[in-house]
Scaffold this motif. Structure first.
Motif, mmCIF file in Angstrom:
data_model
loop_
_atom_site.group_PDB
_atom_site.id
_atom_site.type_symbol
_atom_site.label_atom_id
_atom_site.label_comp_id
_atom_site.label_asym_id
_atom_site.label_seq_id
_atom_site.Cartn_x
_atom_site.Cartn_y
_atom_site.Cartn_z
ATOM 1 N N ALA A 305 0.856 -1.202 0.000
ATOM 2 C CA ALA A 305 0.000 0.000 0.000
ATOM 3 C C ALA A 305 0.886 1.243 0.000
ATOM 4 O O ALA A 305 2.032 1.190 0.405
ATOM 5 C CB ALA A 305 -0.874 -0.010 1.254
ATOM 6 N N GLY A 307 1.084 5.535 -1.821
ATOM 7 C CA GLY A 307 0.948 6.280 -3.066
ATOM 8 C C GLY A 307 2.090 6.065 -4.044
ATOM 9 O O GLY A 307 1.889 6.103 -5.264
ATOM 10 N N LEU A 308 3.271 5.835 -3.512
ATOM 11 C CA LEU A 308 4.438 5.725 -4.384
ATOM 12 C C LEU A 308 4.295 4.564 -5.366
ATOM 13 O O LEU A 308 4.467 4.720 -6.584
ATOM 14 C CB LEU A 308 5.671 5.544 -3.495
ATOM 15 C CG LEU A 308 7.043 5.600 -4.133
ATOM 16 C CD1 LEU A 308 8.037 6.157 -3.141
ATOM 17 C CD2 LEU A 308 7.507 4.249 -4.615
ATOM 18 N N TYR A 367 15.582 2.800 7.655
ATOM 19 C CA TYR A 367 14.163 2.896 7.282
ATOM 20 C C TYR A 367 13.294 3.258 8.490
ATOM 21 O O TYR A 367 12.621 4.288 8.513
ATOM 22 C CB TYR A 367 13.707 1.574 6.647
ATOM 23 C CG TYR A 367 12.217 1.509 6.402
ATOM 24 C CD1 TYR A 367 11.618 2.269 5.400
ATOM 25 C CD2 TYR A 367 11.394 0.703 7.193
ATOM 26 C CE1 TYR A 367 10.251 2.227 5.180
ATOM 27 C CE2 TYR A 367 10.027 0.653 6.978
ATOM 28 C CZ TYR A 367 9.457 1.419 5.979
ATOM 29 O OH TYR A 367 8.105 1.379 5.770
ATOM 30 N N ASN A 372 11.639 7.020 9.198
ATOM 31 C CA ASN A 372 10.251 7.056 9.678
ATOM 32 C C ASN A 372 10.050 7.563 11.102
ATOM 33 O O ASN A 372 8.930 7.927 11.466
ATOM 34 C CB ASN A 372 9.615 5.678 9.492
ATOM 35 C CG ASN A 372 9.356 5.442 8.015
ATOM 36 O OD1 ASN A 372 8.947 6.363 7.311
ATOM 37 N ND2 ASN A 372 9.653 4.254 7.533
ATOM 38 N N ILE A 447 6.220 13.408 -0.029
ATOM 39 C CA ILE A 447 5.548 13.897 1.195
ATOM 40 C C ILE A 447 5.712 15.415 1.263
ATOM 41 O O ILE A 447 6.434 15.975 0.450
ATOM 42 C CB ILE A 447 6.112 13.187 2.461
ATOM 43 C CG1 ILE A 447 7.613 13.469 2.621
ATOM 44 C CG2 ILE A 447 5.857 11.693 2.390
ATOM 45 C CD1 ILE A 447 8.210 12.879 3.902
ATOM 46 N N ARG A 558 -3.016 3.549 4.536
ATOM 47 C CA ARG A 558 -1.996 2.893 5.357
ATOM 48 C C ARG A 558 -2.297 3.348 6.774
ATOM 49 O O ARG A 558 -2.652 4.524 6.980
ATOM 50 C CB ARG A 558 -0.610 3.417 4.971
ATOM 51 C CG ARG A 558 0.181 2.540 4.090
ATOM 52 C CD ARG A 558 1.594 3.047 3.865
ATOM 53 N NE ARG A 558 1.754 4.468 3.977
ATOM 54 C CZ ARG A 558 2.183 5.105 5.070
ATOM 55 N NH1 ARG A 558 2.512 4.411 6.157
ATOM 56 N NH2 ARG A 558 2.293 6.410 5.099
ATOM 57 N N ARG A 596 4.532 -0.195 8.908
ATOM 58 C CA ARG A 596 5.649 0.137 9.821
ATOM 59 C C ARG A 596 5.402 -0.401 11.232
ATOM 60 O O ARG A 596 5.721 0.257 12.236
ATOM 61 C CB ARG A 596 5.853 1.648 9.869
ATOM 62 C CG ARG A 596 6.063 2.224 8.483
ATOM 63 C CD ARG A 596 6.090 3.716 8.465
ATOM 64 N NE ARG A 596 6.054 4.211 7.081
ATOM 65 C CZ ARG A 596 5.869 5.454 6.717
ATOM 66 N NH1 ARG A 596 5.696 6.390 7.620
ATOM 67 N NH2 ARG A 596 5.843 5.798 5.444
HETATM 68 O O1 F6P Z 1 2.556 8.677 -0.683
HETATM 69 C C1 F6P Z 1 3.652 7.925 -0.786
HETATM 70 C C2 F6P Z 1 4.075 7.276 0.506
HETATM 71 O O2 F6P Z 1 3.457 7.883 1.582
HETATM 72 C C3 F6P Z 1 5.566 7.318 0.611
HETATM 73 O O3 F6P Z 1 6.024 8.513 1.067
HETATM 74 C C4 F6P Z 1 5.885 6.156 1.432
HETATM 75 O O4 F6P Z 1 7.126 5.651 1.083
HETATM 76 C C5 F6P Z 1 4.811 5.203 1.051
HETATM 77 O O5 F6P Z 1 3.728 5.934 0.579
HETATM 78 C C6 F6P Z 1 4.367 4.257 2.115
HETATM 79 O O6 F6P Z 1 5.215 4.097 3.157
HETATM 80 P P1 F6P Z 1 6.116 2.822 3.347
HETATM 81 O O7 F6P Z 1 6.980 2.739 2.140
HETATM 82 O O8 F6P Z 1 6.895 3.115 4.566
HETATM 83 O O9 F6P Z 1 5.214 1.657 3.495
#
Ligand code: F6P
Length: 757
Positions: A305, A307-308, A367, A372, A447, A558, A596
């Motif tokens: 999950a 946005g990236l 990470y 984070n 972000i 998330r 996380r």
């Molecule tokens: O919107 C993108 C985002 O929030 C990133 O900044 C982030 O890497 C990802 O989605 C989700 O977080 P993670 O990779 O820690 O699961």
């Protein structure tokens, strides 16, 4: 940053008080002088009166004094008493012996003797003041002479003059009152004049200029500026800003071609041109787009999950290339080859995924720790204190170097365009340029970027910015983040800023900074069920999760403290409390992907949300219906899509969010333009999706009312709003975003080469 009016008002007030104090002291002194003058005139007046009265009586007294004392006293008795302020008279022989006195005067005749003696000795009028029983008394004595000119006696006139002091005090009070009034008027006049004529217009002007720079305002300069020159100059400034903006828009529109909607094929063709034929595309991020996890002892593929992944996978599928990312799944090694490579998507290979392996310590420090617990809360204004540890920073550098090394290894001797993604890899651009200055490097920050004051607390801020400025192009979602970023660079680094072109020059290398609001692809391109298949899927999901209620709202996130989930649950609770008619009819489903969870803050957050959902459900649930379904699990794209289609409303309540693609995913799923979107004003998406019901997630009442408004919205209004948003997302899709970024990156590089030759 919003400017505040208070300091300026305080300045006006200070000025007002200063001027008023000066006026107060001056008018006070004048009043004091006036009272003294008037007192002097009153005294002269009483002196004159006493003289006239003495003259009137002198003949009679002179005649009486020719006789012995007893006869003289007898002759004078009826004439010596006074009335009103005149207390009375007294008659003395030249040697100071009292001959006769009025009744009232007799009580203090001894106090009249000094004046009487002085008049007798000098042969001239004498006057003085004395006191009797606390009252001030005016004493006036005239010498009397017989026919041959020798001293015969003294006639004394006594007046009660307490009225003069009373009058002076009264005048003092009255003048004091007017001095106060004048002073207050002066304060009001000065404060009002400086505030309304100067401070307020200038404050508004500063605010307008700030918005002109940061928010693309189109309104005219504020009215009421104190000088004609200032007025005409601000008009000109606004006009040139508008002209520059519209030229910028025209140019970018031209660069994006005339057609409105970008497709996968169009991006593919465009990418070949923008990249240059012999350049390969490399994307590098922490999060991988396809992760393998063990389930029942077998590898199971999920798309994480966030946005990236949602946004960049379609770009890679369109353009091909290599995506380098951390292999974080427990079955990732066994599903990749010896060098960590595999082709994806698994059933329709479009590009290469190259996994980077990190040790457990690196993952923890780089990470979970620095990225984070440090950068994430630093960039999000969600009232979470960032934690920065030196050891985490070391791991961050080490891990960034690993990613940079993997990129260099993938490129070999070839040419490449490298798109570095997000806050986990801020140092990678500079690391790449250190060994391959010829690479074309873009960095996209997913972000928010905070203001310089907030960023200052990062102990390694300068190193971080230097690492980022290795990129030729630095992209953010919003213009506001670009502005914050340049402001931050300005404060932290010794560099040259070019605000006209939004560029930074650091050690001879130029980085441009641009907004690129990220987006999503059309659902039709993804292999999600449609038509009857979708209807069956929705029915099955409702049955599986026992979802009752005629009206369904959904949230997809998330599970992160920035997403405003407690605020959302509370708003649902308040909505049912305020509008009980919707109990049993409104159901909210939260698809929360645990995230996380190695960090305690995130585990606690899940527990907090479960407790809150239970509490609200317990309060309102009835047989077969509960208001909140909190489905904390990983949900694949098909399931998410089915929920988005099932729901009449989607709620996004981020406390701070760079963009929030769930809002756009929901809109993209509304082909028939039926749904309602409730969207936090603190999510970047609110800038583009202005037809959503925009809320402040901290305002529970407003939030609850927005749910009601959304439910009861007139269908025509609902469709009109959604249709406009649907068109926006359709036109500004992820392909357009990628094309824009690649075009700008190519232009940036070309400009740099031009300058170099
Ligand atoms: O919107 C993108 C985002 O929030 C990133 O900044 C982030 O890497 C990802 O989605 C989700 O977080 P993670 O990779 O820690 O699961």
């Amino acid at each position: 940053m919003a400017t505040t009016a208070r300091p300026q008002f305080a300045r006006s007030l200070r000025l007002g008080l200063l001027i008023a104090a000066t006026i107060g002291v001056a008018t006070g002194l004048f009043a004091w002088q006036q009272v003294n003058d008037e007192r002097r005139i009153d005294l002269e007046d009483v002196n004159r009166r006493a003289h006239v009265l003495a003259q009137q009586l002198s003949r009679t007294v002179e005649k009486a004094l020719t006789r012995p004392d007893a006869q003289a006293r007898e002759a004078l008795r009826p004439r010596l008493d006074g009335y009103s302020r005149l207390i009375g008279y007294a008659v003395f022989r030249p040697d100071g012996r009292l001959v006769a006195a009025g009744k009232a005067v007799a009580e203090f005749s001894d106090r009249l003797e000094p004046a009487a003696k002085r008049a007798a000795q000098t042969g001239a009028d004498a006057h003085e003041f004395t006191r009797f029983q606390g009252a001030p008394i005016h004493v006036f004595a005239i010498p009397l002479k017989d026919a041959d000119g020798s001293a015969q006696g003294v006639l004394v006139v006594a007046h009660d003059v307490s009225y003069i002091d009373e009058r002076a005090t009264g005048r003092l009070v009255s003048y004091g009152f007017w001095v106060l009034i004048v002073t207050l008027l002066a304060v009001m006049l000065v404060v009002g004049t400086t505030w309304f004529t100067y401070e307020r217009p200038l404050h508004k002007l500063a605010d307008w200029m700030r918005r002109l720079r940061t928010e693309n305002v189109s309104e005219a300069p504020p009215p009421g500026l104190p000088s004609a020159l200032l007025r005409s100059e601000t008009d000109r400034l606004a006009a040139s800003f508008r002209a520059a903006r519209s030229t910028g828009r025209r140019l970018s529109r031209a660069a994006m071609h005339a057609e409105q909607v970008w497709t996968r094929d169009r991006l593919r063709a465009h990418a070949i041109h923008a990249l240059g034929e012999d350049r390969q595309l490399i994307v590098v991020s922490n999060r991988e787009p396809y992760m393998h996890q063990l389930r029942d002892g077998k590898p199971y593929m999920i798309m994480p999950a966030g946005g990236l992944v949602t946004s960049l996978d379609p770009v890679l599928q369109a353009c091909g290339g290599v995506w380098i990312a951390h292999g974080g799944g427990d079955a990732d090694r066994e599903t990749a080859d010896a060098s960590g490579r595999l082709t994806v998507p698994p059933d329709d290979a479009r590009y290469t995924l190259r996994r980077v392996w990190l040790t457990r310590e690196e993952e923890q420090g780089y990470y979970y720790g620095f990225s984070n617990e440090g950068l994430w809360p630093l960039c999000h204004l969600a009232h979470e204190r960032p934690v920065f540890r030196a050891a985490d920073w070391e791991y961050y550098r080490q891990a960034n170097q690993r990613f940079a090394d993997a990129v260099i290894e993938e490129i070999g001797d070839g040419k490449a365009v490298v798109l570095v993604q997000d806050y986990q890899l801020a140092l990678v651009p500079q690391m790449l340029k250190a060994v391959r200055p010829d690479l074309r490097v873009g960095l996209f920050w997913h972000i928010p970027w905070p203001n310089p004051e907030a960023f200052r607390i990062c102990p390694w801020g300068a190193e971080l910015l230097t690492g980022m400025l290795g990129a030729d192009l630095v992209g953010f979602h919003l213009q506001q983040y670009c502005n914050n970023f340049l402001d931050t660079v300005d404060r932290v680094l010794e560099s040259r800023l070019d605000w006209d072109h939004f560029a930074v020059e650091l050690k001879g290398r130029v980085s441009r900074v641009r907004p690129f609001p990220i987006s999503v692809q059309n659902w039709a391109e993804r292999k999600v069920p449609a038509g009857e298949d979708l209807a069956h899927q929705i029915t099955a999901l409702k049955a599986q999760h026992k979802i009752e209620g005629a009206y369904i709202a959904v949230g997809v996130d998330r599970i992160d403290y920035t997403k405003g989930l407690p605020e959302r649950f509370r708003a649902v609770g308040r909505f049912l409390e305020k509008y009980p008619q919707y109990r049993g009819r409104f159901t909210f489903v939260e698809l929360g992907a645990p995230s996380r969870t190695h960090l305690r803050r995130y585990r606690d957050h899940i527990a907090q949300l479960e407790a809150l959902a239970d509490e609200i459900n317990w309060k309102y649930q009835t047989n077969g219906w509960k208001p909140i379904h909190f489905l904390a699990a990983h949900h694949d794209a098909k399931t998410v899509h089915a929920f988005l289609r099932m729901a009449s409303m989607c709620i996004v309540s981020s406390l701070h969010d760079g963009m929030n693609l769930v809002a756009k995913e929901y809109v993209a799923a509304q082909e028939s333009h039926e749904g309602v979107l409730i969207l936090s004003e603190f999510a970047g998406a609110a800038r583009e999706l202005a037809d959503a019901l925009i809320i402040n997630p901290y305002d529970t009442e407003q939030f609850a009312d927005a749910i009601r408004y959304g439910m009861e919205m007139d269908p025509a209004e609902r469709r009109a709003r959604m249709e406009r948003m649907y068109r926006t997302v359709e036109e500004h899709n992820i392909y357009r975003w990628a094309a824009g970024f690649l075009t700008e990156l190519a232009a940036t590089r070309a400009a740099a080469l031009d300058e170099a030759t």
